[in-house]
Design a protein around this motif. Sequence first.
Motif, PDB file in Angstrom:
ATOM      1  N   GLU A   7       9.291   3.454 -55.535  1.00 21.81           N
ATOM      2  CA  GLU A   7       9.816   2.420 -54.120  1.00 21.81           C
ATOM      3  C   GLU A   7       8.623   2.537 -53.161  1.00 21.81           C
ATOM      4  O   GLU A   7       8.615   1.797 -52.512  1.00 21.81           O
ATOM      5  N   THR A   8       8.150   3.591 -53.231  1.00 24.42           N
ATOM      6  CA  THR A   8       7.602   4.446 -51.200  1.00 24.42           C
ATOM      7  C   THR A   8       6.119   3.359 -51.776  1.00 24.42           C
ATOM      8  O   THR A   8       5.754   2.326 -50.702  1.00 24.42           O
ATOM      9  N   ILE A   9       5.815   3.650 -53.113  1.00 30.26           N
ATOM     10  CA  ILE A   9       4.243   3.207 -53.187  1.00 30.26           C
ATOM     11  C   ILE A   9       4.908   1.394 -53.145  1.00 30.26           C
ATOM     12  O   ILE A   9       3.605   0.688 -52.178  1.00 30.26           O
ATOM     13  N   SER A  10       6.336   0.703 -53.400  1.00 30.63           N
ATOM     14  CA  SER A  10       5.935  -0.565 -53.481  1.00 30.63           C
ATOM     15  C   SER A  10       6.289  -0.703 -51.683  1.00 30.63           C
ATOM     16  O   SER A  10       5.843  -2.174 -51.808  1.00 30.63           O
ATOM     17  N   SER A  11       6.785  -0.230 -51.442  1.00 32.56           N
ATOM     18  CA  SER A  11       6.610  -0.400 -50.128  1.00 32.56           C
ATOM     19  C   SER A  11       5.770  -0.679 -48.828  1.00 32.56           C
ATOM     20  O   SER A  11       5.416  -1.274 -48.018  1.00 32.56           O
ATOM     21  N   LEU A  12       4.796   0.968 -49.290  1.00 30.76           N
ATOM     22  CA  LEU A  12       3.839   0.710 -48.890  1.00 30.76           C
ATOM     23  C   LEU A  12       3.033  -0.690 -49.387  1.00 30.76           C
ATOM     24  O   LEU A  12       1.876  -0.814 -48.009  1.00 30.76           O
ATOM     25  N   ARG A  13       3.383  -0.835 -50.356  1.00 28.78           N
ATOM     26  CA  ARG A  13       1.971  -2.415 -50.887  1.00 28.78           C
ATOM     27  C   ARG A  13       2.355  -3.480 -49.976  1.00 28.78           C
ATOM     28  O   ARG A  13       1.627  -4.434 -49.609  1.00 28.78           O
ATOM     29  N   GLU A  14       3.736  -3.410 -50.151  1.00 29.79           N
ATOM     30  CA  GLU A  14       4.263  -5.105 -49.091  1.00 29.79           C
ATOM     31  C   GLU A  14       4.386  -4.325 -47.608  1.00 29.79           C
ATOM     32  O   GLU A  14       3.546  -6.018 -47.098  1.00 29.79           O
ATOM     33  N   ILE A  15       4.279  -3.491 -47.373  1.00 28.68           N
ATOM     34  CA  ILE A  15       3.424  -3.702 -45.318  1.00 28.68           C
ATOM     35  C   ILE A  15       2.278  -3.521 -45.246  1.00 28.68           C
ATOM     36  O   ILE A  15       1.258  -4.914 -44.711  1.00 28.68           O
ATOM     37  N   THR A  16       1.361  -3.193 -46.024  1.00 30.75           N
ATOM     38  CA  THR A  16       0.088  -3.682 -46.752  1.00 30.75           C
ATOM     39  C   THR A  16      -0.421  -5.281 -46.599  1.00 30.75           C
ATOM     40  O   THR A  16      -1.034  -5.835 -45.681  1.00 30.75           O
ATOM     41  N   ALA A  17       0.119  -5.765 -47.939  1.00 29.67           N
ATOM     42  CA  ALA A  17       0.476  -6.946 -47.532  1.00 29.67           C
ATOM     43  C   ALA A  17       0.809  -8.319 -46.849  1.00 29.67           C
ATOM     44  O   ALA A  17       0.041  -8.401 -46.424  1.00 29.67           O
ATOM     45  N   LYS A  18       1.372  -7.442 -46.021  1.00 25.60           N
ATOM     46  CA  LYS A  18       2.131  -8.117 -44.287  1.00 25.60           C
ATOM     47  C   LYS A  18       0.749  -7.876 -43.630  1.00 25.60           C
ATOM     48  O   LYS A  18       1.055  -9.177 -42.673  1.00 25.60           O
ATOM     49  N   LEU A  19       0.329  -7.116 -43.813  1.00 20.84           N
ATOM     50  CA  LEU A  19      -0.718  -6.470 -42.853  1.00 20.84           C
ATOM     51  C   LEU A  19      -2.335  -7.915 -42.843  1.00 20.84           C
ATOM     52  O   LEU A  19      -2.570  -8.176 -42.069  1.00 20.84           O
ATOM     53  N   ALA A  20      -2.230  -7.569 -43.821  1.00 19.50           N
ATOM     54  CA  ALA A  20      -3.648  -8.490 -44.159  1.00 19.50           C
ATOM     55  C   ALA A  20      -2.747 -10.282 -43.802  1.00 19.50           C
ATOM     56  O   ALA A  20      -3.660 -10.508 -43.688  1.00 19.50           O
ATOM     57  N   ASP A  21      -2.283 -10.393 -44.298  1.00 19.93           N
ATOM     58  CA  ASP A  21      -1.400 -11.728 -44.183  1.00 19.93           C
ATOM     59  C   ASP A  21      -1.362 -11.994 -42.386  1.00 19.93           C
ATOM     60  O   ASP A  21      -1.722 -12.979 -42.435  1.00 19.93           O
ATOM     61  N   LEU A  22      -0.774 -11.500 -41.437  1.00 21.03           N
ATOM     62  CA  LEU A  22      -0.682 -11.645 -40.455  1.00 21.03           C
ATOM     63  C   LEU A  22      -2.239 -11.611 -39.737  1.00 21.03           C
ATOM     64  O   LEU A  22      -2.653 -12.247 -38.845  1.00 21.03           O
ATOM     65  N   ARG A  23      -3.232 -10.596 -40.212  1.00 20.13           N
ATOM     66  CA  ARG A  23      -4.692 -10.377 -39.754  1.00 20.13           C
ATOM     67  C   ARG A  23      -5.389 -12.213 -40.044  1.00 20.13           C
ATOM     68  O   ARG A  23      -6.067 -12.777 -39.097  1.00 20.13           O
ATOM     69  N   GLU A  24      -4.377 -12.580 -41.043  1.00 20.79           N
ATOM     70  CA  GLU A  24      -5.420 -13.929 -41.115  1.00 20.79           C
ATOM     71  C   GLU A  24      -4.924 -15.320 -40.732  1.00 20.79           C
ATOM     72  O   GLU A  24      -5.684 -16.293 -41.131  1.00 20.79           O
ATOM     73  N   THR A  25      -3.628 -14.946 -40.624  1.00 14.94           N
ATOM     74  CA  THR A  25      -3.543 -15.925 -39.877  1.00 14.94           C
ATOM     75  C   THR A  25      -3.149 -16.133 -38.665  1.00 14.94           C
ATOM     76  O   THR A  25      -2.481 -17.301 -37.418  1.00 14.94           O
ATOM     77  N   SER A  26      -3.269 -15.272 -38.105  1.00 11.62           N
ATOM     78  CA  SER A  26      -3.139 -14.833 -36.412  1.00 11.62           C
ATOM     79  C   SER A  26      -3.563 -13.993 -35.667  1.00 11.62           C
ATOM     80  O   SER A  26      -3.804 -12.730 -36.018  1.00 11.62           O
ATOM     81  N   GLU A  27      -4.312 -14.886 -34.511  1.00 12.80           N
ATOM     82  CA  GLU A  27      -5.446 -13.294 -34.134  1.00 12.80           C
ATOM     83  C   GLU A  27      -4.431 -12.865 -32.807  1.00 12.80           C
ATOM     84  O   GLU A  27      -4.872 -12.926 -32.079  1.00 12.80           O
ATOM     85  N   SER A  28      -2.873 -13.562 -32.894  1.00  9.25           N
ATOM     86  CA  SER A  28      -2.373 -12.872 -30.842  1.00  9.25           C
ATOM     87  C   SER A  28      -1.533 -11.992 -31.303  1.00  9.25           C
ATOM     88  O   SER A  28      -0.753 -11.944 -30.338  1.00  9.25           O
ATOM     89  N   ASP A  29      -1.255 -11.555 -32.776  1.00  6.99           N
ATOM     90  CA  ASP A  29       0.678 -10.441 -32.779  1.00  6.99           C
ATOM     91  C   ASP A  29       0.101  -9.569 -32.927  1.00  6.99           C
ATOM     92  O   ASP A  29       0.462  -8.971 -33.993  1.00  6.99           O
ATOM     93  N   LEU A  30       0.019  -9.361 -31.646  1.00  5.76           N
ATOM     94  CA  LEU A  30      -0.382  -7.339 -31.641  1.00  5.76           C
ATOM     95  C   LEU A  30       0.809  -6.742 -31.763  1.00  5.76           C
ATOM     96  O   LEU A  30       1.071  -5.535 -32.849  1.00  5.76           O
ATOM     97  N   GLU A  31       1.780  -7.274 -31.482  1.00  3.04           N
ATOM     98  CA  GLU A  31       3.462  -6.613 -31.698  1.00  3.04           C
ATOM     99  C   GLU A  31       3.528  -6.479 -32.988  1.00  3.04           C
ATOM    100  O   GLU A  31       3.537  -5.721 -33.365  1.00  3.04           O
ATOM    101  N   GLU A  32       3.692  -7.865 -34.030  1.00  6.00           N
ATOM    102  CA  GLU A  32       3.798  -6.971 -35.488  1.00  6.00           C
ATOM    103  C   GLU A  32       2.818  -6.386 -35.860  1.00  6.00           C
ATOM    104  O   GLU A  32       3.638  -5.564 -37.037  1.00  6.00           O
ATOM    105  N   PHE A  33       1.657  -6.752 -35.749  1.00  6.91           N
ATOM    106  CA  PHE A  33       0.460  -5.447 -36.401  1.00  6.91           C
ATOM    107  C   PHE A  33       1.212  -4.582 -36.279  1.00  6.91           C
ATOM    108  O   PHE A  33       1.350  -3.668 -37.491  1.00  6.91           O
ATOM    109  N   LEU A  34       1.506  -4.481 -35.035  1.00 11.29           N
ATOM    110  CA  LEU A  34       1.741  -2.504 -34.698  1.00 11.29           C
ATOM    111  C   LEU A  34       3.215  -2.197 -34.534  1.00 11.29           C
ATOM    112  O   LEU A  34       3.216  -0.694 -36.159  1.00 11.29           O
ATOM    113  N   ALA A  35       3.803  -3.060 -35.704  1.00  7.63           N
ATOM    114  CA  ALA A  35       5.218  -2.681 -35.754  1.00  7.63           C
ATOM    115  C   ALA A  35       4.741  -2.219 -37.349  1.00  7.63           C
ATOM    116  O   ALA A  35       5.127  -1.254 -37.892  1.00  7.63           O
TER     117      ALA A  35
END
Length: 125
Positions: A7-35
């Motif tokens: 469950e933890t591995i799955s959660s970490l993978r989900e967060i990591t995927a969201k971080l990757a998506d955010l870096r690729e799609t938005s260069e200005s959403d620091l708040e979401e990246f940091l959260a």
Amino acid sequence: LGKISEETISSLREITAKLADLRETSESDLEEFLALNVAYHDALVGVAGSSQLVDSFRRLGIGTVWRQALTAEQWSRQLDHRHVAELTEALAAGDAPAAQAALAAHTEFGKALAREAVARHGGQV
């Protein structure tokens, strides 16, 4: 490594995927990246099973430090999730040497980023 649940591995993978998506799609959403980054580290610290350790980590306010040290324009060049992605996959594989290497690389990256932020604000280490 034995304490990390699927469950933890799955959660970490989900967060990591969201971080990757955010870096690729938005260069200005620091708040979401940091959260997301704080959520990742919070989940990782939580593996120890110590509420005191989790509370201490949360009180460090790492996200606040980065938010104050970097402008929205600087963050996408500076904040890299590669090390947490490598760490996540090493943890999932139960590969202690790879996890240690990813953690060491992530620590060095964080220290270099902190030195740059201090210098940018007129300080020195």
